[in-house]
Motif scaffolding. Structure first.
Motif, PDB file in Angstrom:
ATOM      1  N   ILE B  24       0.843  -1.189   0.000  1.00  0.00           N
ATOM      2  CA  ILE B  24       0.000   0.000   0.000  1.00  0.00           C
ATOM      3  C   ILE B  24       0.884   1.249   0.000  1.00  0.00           C
ATOM      4  O   ILE B  24       1.872   1.337   0.720  1.00  0.00           O
ATOM      5  CB  ILE B  24      -0.967  -0.045   1.196  1.00  0.00           C
ATOM      6  N   LEU B  25       0.537   2.203  -0.851  1.00  0.00           N
ATOM      7  CA  LEU B  25       1.340   3.417  -1.015  1.00  0.00           C
ATOM      8  C   LEU B  25       0.635   4.662  -0.487  1.00  0.00           C
ATOM      9  O   LEU B  25       1.261   5.680  -0.241  1.00  0.00           O
ATOM     10  CB  LEU B  25       1.663   3.628  -2.500  1.00  0.00           C
ATOM     11  N   SER B  26      -0.684   4.579  -0.355  1.00  0.00           N
ATOM     12  CA  SER B  26      -1.427   5.765   0.071  1.00  0.00           C
ATOM     13  C   SER B  26      -2.828   5.333   0.473  1.00  0.00           C
ATOM     14  O   SER B  26      -3.374   4.378  -0.079  1.00  0.00           O
ATOM     15  CB  SER B  26      -1.506   6.780  -1.081  1.00  0.00           C
ATOM     16  N   VAL B  27      -3.392   6.021   1.446  1.00  0.00           N
ATOM     17  CA  VAL B  27      -4.783   5.767   1.815  1.00  0.00           C
ATOM     18  C   VAL B  27      -5.429   7.090   2.216  1.00  0.00           C
ATOM     19  O   VAL B  27      -4.881   7.837   3.022  1.00  0.00           O
ATOM     20  CB  VAL B  27      -4.898   4.709   2.943  1.00  0.00           C
ATOM     21  N   LYS B  28      -6.542   7.397   1.600  1.00  0.00           N
ATOM     22  CA  LYS B  28      -7.249   8.645   1.912  1.00  0.00           C
ATOM     23  C   LYS B  28      -8.727   8.345   2.134  1.00  0.00           C
ATOM     24  O   LYS B  28      -9.369   7.712   1.281  1.00  0.00           O
ATOM     25  CB  LYS B  28      -7.182   9.637   0.742  1.00  0.00           C
ATOM     26  N   GLY B  29      -9.248   8.815   3.247  1.00  0.00           N
ATOM     27  CA  GLY B  29     -10.681   8.748   3.439  1.00  0.00           C
ATOM     28  C   GLY B  29     -11.351   9.626   2.400  1.00  0.00           C
ATOM     29  O   GLY B  29     -10.909  10.752   2.175  1.00  0.00           O
ATOM     30  N   ILE B  30     -12.390   9.122   1.713  1.00  0.00           N
ATOM     31  CA  ILE B  30     -13.026   9.948   0.689  1.00  0.00           C
ATOM     32  C   ILE B  30     -14.462  10.253   1.049  1.00  0.00           C
ATOM     33  O   ILE B  30     -15.139   9.481   1.726  1.00  0.00           O
ATOM     34  CB  ILE B  30     -12.939   9.333  -0.728  1.00  0.00           C
ATOM     35  N   ALA B  31     -14.896  11.401   0.575  1.00  0.00           N
ATOM     36  CA  ALA B  31     -16.226  11.905   0.895  1.00  0.00           C
ATOM     37  C   ALA B  31     -17.227  11.311  -0.075  1.00  0.00           C
ATOM     38  O   ALA B  31     -17.744  11.993  -0.945  1.00  0.00           O
ATOM     39  CB  ALA B  31     -16.229  13.426   0.805  1.00  0.00           C
ATOM     40  N   GLU B  32     -17.480  10.026   0.052  1.00  0.00           N
ATOM     41  CA  GLU B  32     -18.363   9.357  -0.887  1.00  0.00           C
ATOM     42  C   GLU B  32     -19.182   8.315  -0.132  1.00  0.00           C
ATOM     43  O   GLU B  32     -18.646   7.555   0.666  1.00  0.00           O
ATOM     44  CB  GLU B  32     -17.523   8.667  -1.951  1.00  0.00           C
ATOM     45  N   LEU B  40      -9.866   5.711  -0.595  1.00  0.00           N
ATOM     46  CA  LEU B  40      -9.171   5.489  -1.851  1.00  0.00           C
ATOM     47  C   LEU B  40      -7.771   5.015  -1.466  1.00  0.00           C
ATOM     48  O   LEU B  40      -7.010   5.757  -0.847  1.00  0.00           O
ATOM     49  CB  LEU B  40      -9.112   6.787  -2.656  1.00  0.00           C
ATOM     50  N   VAL B  42      -4.124   3.538  -2.752  1.00  0.00           N
ATOM     51  CA  VAL B  42      -3.248   3.312  -3.897  1.00  0.00           C
ATOM     52  C   VAL B  42      -2.251   2.246  -3.476  1.00  0.00           C
ATOM     53  O   VAL B  42      -1.592   2.380  -2.443  1.00  0.00           O
ATOM     54  CB  VAL B  42      -2.515   4.601  -4.313  1.00  0.00           C
ATOM     55  N   ILE B  49     -10.735   1.002  -4.206  1.00  0.00           N
ATOM     56  CA  ILE B  49     -11.597   1.558  -3.163  1.00  0.00           C
ATOM     57  C   ILE B  49     -11.746   0.510  -2.061  1.00  0.00           C
ATOM     58  O   ILE B  49     -12.078  -0.657  -2.327  1.00  0.00           O
ATOM     59  CB  ILE B  49     -12.990   1.931  -3.712  1.00  0.00           C
ATOM     60  N   PHE B 104     -11.131   0.382  -8.830  1.00  0.00           N
ATOM     61  CA  PHE B 104     -11.357   1.823  -8.960  1.00  0.00           C
ATOM     62  C   PHE B 104     -11.965   2.117 -10.319  1.00  0.00           C
ATOM     63  O   PHE B 104     -11.493   1.636 -11.336  1.00  0.00           O
ATOM     64  CB  PHE B 104     -10.006   2.530  -8.820  1.00  0.00           C
ATOM     65  N   LEU B 105     -13.019   2.894 -10.317  1.00  0.00           N
ATOM     66  CA  LEU B 105     -13.718   3.210 -11.554  1.00  0.00           C
ATOM     67  C   LEU B 105     -13.400   4.650 -11.955  1.00  0.00           C
ATOM     68  O   LEU B 105     -13.627   5.577 -11.187  1.00  0.00           O
ATOM     69  CB  LEU B 105     -15.218   3.071 -11.299  1.00  0.00           C
ATOM     70  N   GLN B 106     -12.852   4.837 -13.137  1.00  0.00           N
ATOM     71  CA  GLN B 106     -12.599   6.198 -13.605  1.00  0.00           C
ATOM     72  C   GLN B 106     -13.906   6.916 -13.905  1.00  0.00           C
ATOM     73  O   GLN B 106     -14.895   6.290 -14.279  1.00  0.00           O
ATOM     74  CB  GLN B 106     -11.747   6.171 -14.882  1.00  0.00           C
TER      75      GLN B 106
END
Lengths: 321, 321
Positions: B24-32, B40, B42, B49, B104-106
């Protein structure tokens, strides 16, 4: 962040088209930063962070923040780098707000820092202080000693509703700190908010620093005191002296503390504890209706403040006197 | 989402290590999403996701939701695909909650849908209904006609604080809809929440559907009625008949409506409007202290409901009778 600013579809497309980063493929509001709206945008050139500066940020400070990231990155510090648009500008306007795109930094912040993380952040803070040398712009610390009393005045009347006796405790501390606060320690650009959520690690290696929106000119050792409070206390409120020694020791290996700094570190640590106690107390007492961010516990910082009052010298932080 | 669940560092590392998606390279809580915590992440294999299912989701429903995404993706519908861990499981546990990783869906959701977006969503909904055929699991619609009265009972006493006369208006509507609600229209798997924020577009082409956490078995035409309400009204509360014709017409090109469906569409549209009016009314009257999500205006759906009451037949939606 309280509310994510909604960005109109066509306005976002137009904004991104001004940059040389390809078409936009995804945009997600992210739960990062409390002052601004942050979005993780994926374009054909990869992931970036888009920040909309909300009203708690003074637009006049933005050239300092943006310029600082440029300056630090140019001097080898790993931090987000402002991306310039085709007109050469790093600061634009979007959804009626100042806006900037910065590069995406890999890494994750550490929820429960261990000793080795504290050492890494101590070293990184010293490197940050050195990298900050020669930065042309300045910004006074709006949250230093001279601001604490006016800030306290706005909470004093209701402070005892949080903890009986809190108002008199803070008032006495203010008197003492205003009298004891140093005037001539080494100064420079400080981060001023280097909490764990602003330091990224990748497989236990520090991968970069973020969020320079409290950065300002102040005593360098005060920044170390902020980190000491933010990184080296355990959840029960006790100082972990091994962590303190690791953080401050690693800092000193890169940038040795002066004798004055070492002597005054307990005072700076009290000041740092009071600064966060006061801002958290104010936020605690002034949660706006419909607020979307839970306020942080001010009493965590009262505990830290009280600890530092018992400190005779930096031996209590694991350093040699 | 009200509060992002904090995930302990080592627990996240262990969880990710169970999958074949690299470090894992990154993790961000997303407003969704409002029901779950979404991140999200990476990894070396790219963006994904991660969803933690919070307590508003019944764990017994998760195999339906996860299985549906698998089923739809296998049948060519573009939607997030559950990623299986090395044990072959798509559903794990993280931070004390059921958790899943999906692809992950673009794409981005459209804040102000235009006619062409409405046509695209109508077509996608029909394709979704067809792709859902043959899915082995079933889930009853917990928010269909039989649930509306008990739901209303929990708000009825205070409904008039939102708008005088609202309680009697809803009570009469309930009587009428319970009497008029169809029993034998074509059924299948419906999305049941295909609002603009659940439909992604990339350069004005629909790139996928997300958020299947209200999906269930119910009348297919009811799903079209939900979309009609969600996509085809202007901010001033009026129906844009061009959008309605585009959405329903595009749907019918892929899956023609039966005569019964066309005849009952105004009733289904009233029911759909009442369903969102009732849940929004309940949420409006029951904002928990410290809630982090602003409730949506229930009266938006009262306006839509009142409009559909005036409708004689689907000619009002731009369709030929």
């Amino acid at each position: 962040m309280a509310v994510y600013t909604e960005i109109a579809d066509d306005e976002l497309d137009r904004f991104i088209a001004g940059y040389d980063i390809g078409a936009i493929l995804s945009v997600k509001g992210i739960a990062e930063g409390v002052e601004n709206s942050n979005f993780l945008i994926v374009t054909e050139a990869g992931p970036h962070i888009l920040t909309l500066y909300e009203k708690r940020v003074d637009p006049n400070d933005l050239p300092f923040f943006i310029g600082l990231m440029d300056h630090l990155a140019a001097r080898g510090l790993t931090c987000p780098q402002p991306v310039r648009n085709r007109a050469g500008e790093a600061l634009g306007r979007l959804a009626g707000r100042p806006a900037a795109i910065v590069t995406f930094l890999q890494g994750m912040w550490i929820r429960r820092p261990r000793v080795e993380h504290c050492a890494a952040v101590g070293e990184a803070l010293a490197r940050f202080h050195i990298a900050g040398e020669g930065f042309a712009l300045t910004r006074r610390n709006a949250l230093s000693v001279d601001s604490w009393r006016p800030l306290f005045d706005r909470s004093a009347g209701r402070a005892d509703t949080v903890l009986p006796g809190l108002a008199i405790d803070i008032a006495r501390e203010l008197d003492q700190l205003e009298a004891a606060w140093p005037t001539d320690l080494p100064k420079g650009v400080i981060h001023a908010d280097l909490f764990p959520d602003n330091v990224f690690f990748l497989r236990d290696r520090l991968s970069g620093l973020i969020d320079f929106y409290f950065a300002c000119n102040d005593f360098l050792a005060y920044d170390a005191a902020i980190c000491l409070n933010a990184w080296c206390f355990e959840p029960d409120g006790s100082l972990n002296v091994t962590k303190a020694k690791a953080l401050l020791g690693a800092y000193a290996k890169v940038r040795p503390f002066t004798d004055d700094e070492l002597r005054l570190l307990p005072i700076l640590a009290r000041g740092s504890a009071l600064r966060f106690l006061l801002t958290r107390l104010y936020d605690w007492l002034n949660v706006p209706p419909g607020a979307l961010v839970a306020p942080k516990d001010p009493l965590e910082y009262l505990k830290k403040l009280r600890f530092h009052r018992t400190v005779q010298d930096v031996g209590a932080y694991g350093l040699n006197i």
